[in-house]
Design a protein around this motif. Structure first.
Motif, short mmCIF file in Angstrom:
data_model
loop_
_atom_site.label_atom_id
_atom_site.label_comp_id
_atom_site.label_asym_id
_atom_site.label_seq_id
_atom_site.Cartn_x
_atom_site.Cartn_y
_atom_site.Cartn_z
N VAL A 1 28.30 40.83 41.24
CA VAL A 1 29.45 41.40 40.54
C VAL A 1 29.21 41.39 39.03
CG1 VAL A 1 31.85 40.96 39.92
CG2 VAL A 1 31.17 40.99 42.31
N LEU A 2 28.67 40.31 38.51
CA LEU A 2 28.39 40.23 37.08
C LEU A 2 27.32 41.25 36.68
CD1 LEU A 2 28.89 38.90 34.37
CD2 LEU A 2 27.17 37.17 34.96
N ASP A 3 26.29 41.41 37.52
CA ASP A 3 25.27 42.42 37.24
C ASP A 3 25.89 43.81 37.15
OD1 ASP A 3 23.22 40.63 37.11
OD2 ASP A 3 22.44 41.04 39.13
N GLY B 1 34.01 53.04 33.77
CA GLY B 1 34.94 52.15 33.11
C GLY B 1 35.80 51.41 34.11
N CYS B 2 36.24 52.11 35.15
CA CYS B 2 37.03 51.47 36.21
C CYS B 2 36.22 50.38 36.91
CB CYS B 2 37.49 52.50 37.22
SG CYS B 2 38.66 53.71 36.59
N VAL B 3 34.97 50.69 37.24
CA VAL B 3 34.11 49.71 37.91
C VAL B 3 33.88 48.50 37.02
CG1 VAL B 3 31.81 49.30 38.87
CG2 VAL B 3 32.99 51.45 39.34
N CYS B 4 33.66 48.75 35.73
CA CYS B 4 33.43 47.65 34.79
C CYS B 4 34.64 46.72 34.75
CB CYS B 4 33.14 48.23 33.41
SG CYS B 4 32.74 47.00 32.15
N ILE B 5 35.83 47.28 34.67
CA ILE B 5 37.05 46.47 34.62
C ILE B 5 37.30 45.76 35.95
CG2 ILE B 5 39.55 46.54 34.30
CD1 ILE B 5 39.05 49.01 32.48
N ILE C 1 37.10 40.69 39.38
CA ILE C 1 36.53 39.96 40.52
C ILE C 1 35.71 38.77 40.05
CG2 ILE C 1 34.95 40.15 42.48
CD1 ILE C 1 35.78 43.12 42.67
N PHE C 2 34.92 38.96 39.00
CA PHE C 2 34.12 37.85 38.47
C PHE C 2 35.02 36.72 37.99
CE2 PHE C 2 32.02 35.61 35.01
CZ PHE C 2 30.86 35.18 35.65
N PHE C 3 36.11 37.07 37.31
CA PHE C 3 37.04 36.06 36.81
C PHE C 3 37.55 35.20 37.97
CE2 PHE C 3 41.20 34.42 35.76
CZ PHE C 3 41.08 34.00 34.44
N VAL C 4 37.93 35.85 39.06
CA VAL C 4 38.48 35.12 40.21
C VAL C 4 37.39 34.31 40.91
CG1 VAL C 4 39.56 35.38 42.47
CG2 VAL C 4 40.34 36.77 40.54
N GLU C 5 36.23 34.94 41.17
CA GLU C 5 35.16 34.26 41.89
C GLU C 5 34.66 33.03 41.15
OE1 GLU C 5 33.95 35.04 44.97
OE2 GLU C 5 35.64 36.42 44.99
N LYS C 6 34.67 33.11 39.84
CA LYS C 6 34.17 32.00 39.02
C LYS C 6 35.11 30.80 39.04
CE LYS C 6 32.72 31.05 34.25
NZ LYS C 6 32.56 31.63 32.90
N ARG C 7 36.42 31.04 39.29
CA ARG C 7 37.40 29.98 39.11
C ARG C 7 38.13 29.56 40.38
NH1 ARG C 7 36.89 33.11 34.80
NH2 ARG C 7 37.04 32.20 32.71
N ALA D 1 44.65 42.18 40.74
CA ALA D 1 43.44 43.01 40.76
C ALA D 1 43.45 43.96 41.96
CB ALA D 1 42.20 42.13 40.79
N VAL D 2 43.83 43.44 43.12
CA VAL D 2 43.95 44.31 44.30
C VAL D 2 44.96 45.41 44.04
CG1 VAL D 2 44.61 44.40 46.72
CG2 VAL D 2 43.30 42.46 45.87
N THR D 3 46.10 45.05 43.48
CA THR D 3 47.14 46.03 43.18
C THR D 3 46.62 47.12 42.25
OG1 THR D 3 48.84 44.32 43.40
CG2 THR D 3 49.45 46.34 42.23
N THR D 4 45.88 46.71 41.23
CA THR D 4 45.42 47.66 40.22
C THR D 4 44.29 48.54 40.75
OG1 THR D 4 45.96 46.03 38.53
CG2 THR D 4 44.60 47.88 37.85
N VAL D 5 43.38 47.98 41.51
CA VAL D 5 42.19 48.73 41.93
C VAL D 5 42.49 49.56 43.17
CG1 VAL D 5 39.78 48.57 42.62
CG2 VAL D 5 40.69 46.98 40.91
N THR D 6 42.65 48.92 44.31
CA THR D 6 42.88 49.68 45.54
C THR D 6 44.32 50.18 45.65
OG1 THR D 6 43.26 47.57 46.69
CG2 THR D 6 41.06 48.53 46.82
#
Length: 557
Positions: free
Chosen positions: A209-211, A380-384, A389-395, A414-419
């Motif tokens: 995800v970070l990559d 831009g959408c994928v980047c955001i 996802i990275f924020f959540v996975e990391k914490r 994030a789910v609400t905003t993306v899907t």
């Protein structure tokens, strides 16, 4: 507070991106869809599925239509608080008539402004709008929402929050913060060029995800910076309303001086006068453009001070072969057809402004560049999204041990905003194909119902995301991601099938006829369905398993 500059930039990048990423996601996604807003309109309004037309005859077609236009009941109701006394039954003093078209517009949009008797403020204008078939002059239904041009397009810069221009301010602030996030992202990533070519999809979720976050951020960095900056430039008049607040008297004086210098009257004379042949004026304007080696069609036509001795006609060349939206304006006296003025070459400052504005709004004729705009917006959408996802996975593992709900809330948002945003978009398209053309008396307008469906789908997606987010509090994956991806795939296919069943324009027909506005929308939705299925399959592999604790903080900061 921080050991070095890079750590401070990492903090800035993380929290600015998290707080305002939800707004930027909407701006990027619906901005990308707005690149083909007219094509989406063709899909949503089957009566407009014909080839683009040039500006029709004013004398024979447009003038009778303008003379029959009146503001809608909703416009009159909204104006009541700005008038002393009752509203008139009919508005008989038109101040402006205008028509605008592009190389992508089969239909023609008309607007008319009328003076408002007994208005509390001078120069108050009430507007009427109409969409017509330029082949016949027939009016198209007023309650049919142009989903691309009238909903998706304004959504990306105003969020459709018009009270006190709140939406403009929210998006503008998010764009400003985005510039800071871009700069901080560049500073914190020392190996930025290496990250441009690094993507390891088979690594742990955090790493892959970070990559992807780094890859999409670096690859589209110029695009992201340019559109955030030019968006602020375009709406600078809202963010810094100097001319209509602090400098109102100076602004009025400037308009009067400009009218004297250009010969284009600032006010009505109060003397009735007929309108000469506008078609003859159009022909003269086209002759003058051709004489300068830039023959072209009319893009914008406007009459000001209609039926008055000070009335004049402004004709602008369609700017599909250049960055500027319209240009080479030529102005005629409305009552005689006498040439009043040809716009001189733009100043350096004005040229830069129109170039930046035109490049952002991309009304020019260049299909490859338009698709690059779409891909830039989607990156831009994928980047955001990957940032979320990275924020959540990391914490989330740490939050699970601490009993904190922070990761659960962020993941659900994030789910609400993306899907959820995708579900809402498909929901309005499905509603467009299912709602009948005419609704019973007393019902809201068809376009209003389509908007209600959009927001209802998004709200339901949000409820679903939060209800299903309990596993995140245990360090697991939120099943809402996979479930909403499957829903996106199903709804996308359903929208394509409904278009076929309700209009008969299936893919084989539209592709065979080369009618890309409709075929392109169908293909885009089918492609989205395929990507959603692939994402659901990938998510299914990790369903119910704890996320690995691989640490990638060193690579991130």
């Amino acid at each position: 507070m921080f050991a070095n500059v890079r750590l401070s930039m990492a903090w800035l990048h993380t929290w600015f991106g998290l707080v305002l990423g939800f707004v930027l996601m909407v701006a990027f996604f619906f901005g990308a869809l707005s690149v083909f807003d007219r094509e989406i309109d063709r899909w949503a309004n089957p009566a407009t599925r014909f080839e683009p037309q040039p500006m029709p005859s004013f004398d024979k077609m447009l003038k009778p239509v303008f003379e029959g236009m009146q503001p809608s009941a909703d416009s009159i109701q909204a104006m009541r608080d700005q008038v002393n006394g009752p509203m008139p039954a009919r508005f008989d003093t038109p101040s402006t008539w205008g028509a605008y078209t592009t190389h992508r517009d089969p239909v023609l949009g008309l607007f008319a402004g009328y003076e408002v008797p007994n208005a509390k403020l001078p120069e108050t204008t009430i507007w009427a709008n109409r969409t017509i078939d330029p082949r016949s002059g027939a009016s198209l239904p007023d309650d049919q929402l142009k989903i691309g041009n009238q909903f998706f397009y304004p959504l990306h810069y105003s969020l459709t929050l018009h009270w006190k221009d709140l939406g403009y301010w929210i998006v503008g602030f998010a764009a400003l913060i985005m510039l800071a996030a871009l700069v901080s992202g560049v500073v914190m990533h020392r190996r930025i060029f290496r990250e441009l070519f690094t993507f390891r999809p088979r690594k742990a979720t955090q790493r892959s995800v970070l990559d992807l976050h780094n890859l999409t951020g670096v690859l589209a960095l110029p695009f992201h910076f340019f559109f955030a900056f030019t968006g602020l430039v375009i709406f600078a008049g809202i963010y810094f309303p100097i001319t209509h607040t602090q400098l109102e008297p100076l602004h009025e004086l400037h308009e009067k001086v400009e009218a004297q210098e250009t010969g284009l009257p600032h006010e009505r004379a109060g003397v009735a006068a007929p309108i000469a042949s506008v078609d003859a004026m159009v022909a003269e304007a086209q002759r003058r453009w051709a004489a300068k080696g830039m023959a072209g069609e009319v893009g914008f036509l406007a009459l000001r001070h209609v039926n008055d001795a000070n009335g004049y006609v402004s004709i602008y060349r369609a700017g599909t072969d250049r960055i500027a939206l319209v240009g080479e304006g030529i102005h005629f006296k409305a009552s005689t057809g006498e040439l009043l003025r040809e716009d001189p070459p733009r100043t350096a400052v004005d040229s830069v402004n129109t170039f930046l504005t035109g490049l952002h709004l991309q009304h020019f004729r260049h299909w490859l560049l338009r698709w690059l705009y779409v891909f830039g917006g989607l990156m831009g959408c994928v980047c955001i999204a990957t940032g979320f996802i990275f924020f959540v996975e990391k914490r989330k593992k740490q939050h699970a041990r601490q009993g904190s709900q922070g990761s659960r809330v962020v993941d659900a948002m994030a789910v609400t905003t993306v899907t959820g945003m995708l579900l809402a978009t498909l929901g309005i398209l499905i509603a467009n194909r299912l709602l009948p053309e005419t609704l019973p008396p007393g019902w809201p307008g068809r376009g209003d119902l389509e908007r209600y469906v959009f927001w209802a789908c998004w709200a339901l997606a949000m409820v679903h995301a939060f209800v299903r987010s309990a596993p995140v509090a245990k360090g697991l994956l939120n099943p809402a991601w996979r479930e909403q991806c499957l829903a996106v795939a199903g709804m996308a296919v359903l929208a394509v099938v409904l278009n076929w069943l309700t209009t008969g324009d299936h893919l084989l027909k539209t592709l065979g006829a080369g009618y890309w506005p409709v075929a392109g929308v169908d293909l885009f939705m089918l492609g989205s369905a395929l990507l959603a299925l692939l994402a659901a399959r990938r998510l299914n592999r990790g369903q119910g398993r704890a996320v690995p604790m691989a640490t990638v903080e060193a690579a991130h900061v």
